[in-house]
Scaffold this active site. Structure first.
Site, PDB file in Angstrom:
ATOM      1  N   CYS A   9      43.589  38.486  39.794  1.00 32.16           N
ATOM      2  CA  CYS A   9      44.624  37.464  39.956  1.00 32.16           C
ATOM      3  C   CYS A   9      44.581  36.853  41.355  1.00 32.16           C
ATOM      4  CB  CYS A   9      46.001  38.058  39.607  1.00 32.16           C
ATOM      5  SG  CYS A   9      47.267  36.787  39.340  1.00 32.16           S
ATOM      6  N   HIS A  32      45.561  40.345  34.457  1.00 33.85           N
ATOM      7  CA  HIS A  32      45.878  41.672  35.016  1.00 33.85           C
ATOM      8  C   HIS A  32      45.396  42.777  34.070  1.00 33.85           C
ATOM      9  CE1 HIS A  32      48.391  40.632  38.540  1.00 33.85           C
ATOM     10  NE2 HIS A  32      48.615  39.531  37.857  1.00 33.85           N
ATOM     11  N   GLU A  73      44.913  45.814  34.699  1.00 33.53           N
ATOM     12  CA  GLU A  73      45.603  47.097  34.948  1.00 33.53           C
ATOM     13  C   GLU A  73      46.828  47.261  34.051  1.00 33.53           C
ATOM     14  OE1 GLU A  73      45.761  44.473  36.863  1.00 33.53           O
ATOM     15  OE2 GLU A  73      47.629  44.365  38.001  1.00 33.53           O
TER      16      GLU A  73
END
Ligand code: MN
Length: 248
Positions: free
Chosen positions: A118, A221, A223
């Site tokens: 990002c 993202h 994660e």
């Protein structure tokens, strides 16, 4: 071998009752969790507040890690790519940006592998001479997809397609459903990077280094997705593998 992966700290600039501080260096749990799941050793690097400390601190930090993970975070100071802030720009933290640009340049020169998420992908692009849309909705009339999703951050909301023969394509396949929590994006791509993923409105969603496997960046993202999309963890495992290869 368990490679050390450094994460530059973000900065809390508003009051937090939980830690009774309004200035603190921090890193998201989900980033360390993904790295630990891939058997890496995460460390967090705080940035200095004063200009004079940037170069000496980066010189010390560079020997501490095998790979660099640039996380998401706030908007990037546009003066770093030669523009003044437009009214739609969000809060920026100049010392954080200045430090990350210096750290990225040093890490690249030292041959360390990098994975950028990002804002991190945008920092990478700026550090290598590219620039950004300060605000997609204001500055890119072709962007017709909602990139600042209203949905909770762990849910995917738009598709991306990856380019043939890219690392992102090898790791994730041709088309992926991803989350999207950005209002800035890459505009002019840095000369040493190539675009390897785009959204259907053409917004850059992934970049890689042109002539090596040193640099990989994604605009979403991973994660926050890997628990439901296991292939997203491969992006972190790929950084860990590249860091092991570099260290040996
Ligand atoms: Mn997006």
């Amino acid at each position: 071998m368990h490679p050390v992966i450094a994460i530059p700290a973000d900065s809390l600039t508003t009051p937090s009752a939980a830690i009774n501080l309004n200035q603190a260096d921090y890193s998201p749990h989900m980033i360390k969790n993904a790295l630990i799941a891939c058997k890496a050793v995460p460390i967090v690097l705080p940035f200095p507040e004063v200009d004079d400390a940037v170069t000496p601190l980066v010189d010390h930090y560079i020997g501490l890690f095998d790979g660099l993970l640039l996380p998401g975070g706030p908007d990037i100071d546009p003066t770093l790519y030669g523009e003044e802030p437009i009214p739609e720009l969000g809060a920026v933290i100049y010392p954080e940006d200045r430090f990350e640009v210096a750290l990225v340049r040093k890490a690249i020169a030292a041959g360390k592998p990098l994975f950028a998420i990002c804002r991190g992908m945008q920092v990478l692009n700026v550090a290598l001479g590219g620039d950004l849309y300060q605000d997609l909705v204001t500055e890119d009339p072709d962007s017709r997809i909602r990139h600042a999703q209203a949905a909770s951050g762990q849910y995917p909301t738009h598709h991306i397609k990856t380019m043939a023969d890219s690392r992102l394509n090898m790791l994730l396949g041709d088309r992926v459903y991803v989350n999207s929590r950005h209002h800035q994006a890459i505009r002019r791509v840095a000369p040493s990077l190539k675009v390897t993923a785009v959204a259907e409105d053409g917004v850059v969603e992934g970049v890689e280094s042109r002539d090596s496997h040193q640099l990989v960046g994604v605009q979403w993202h991973p994660e926050n997705l890997w628990e439901t999309q296991p292939s997203q963890l491969d992006l972190f495992a790929d950084l860990v593998a590249r860091a092991i290869a570099h260290a040996q």
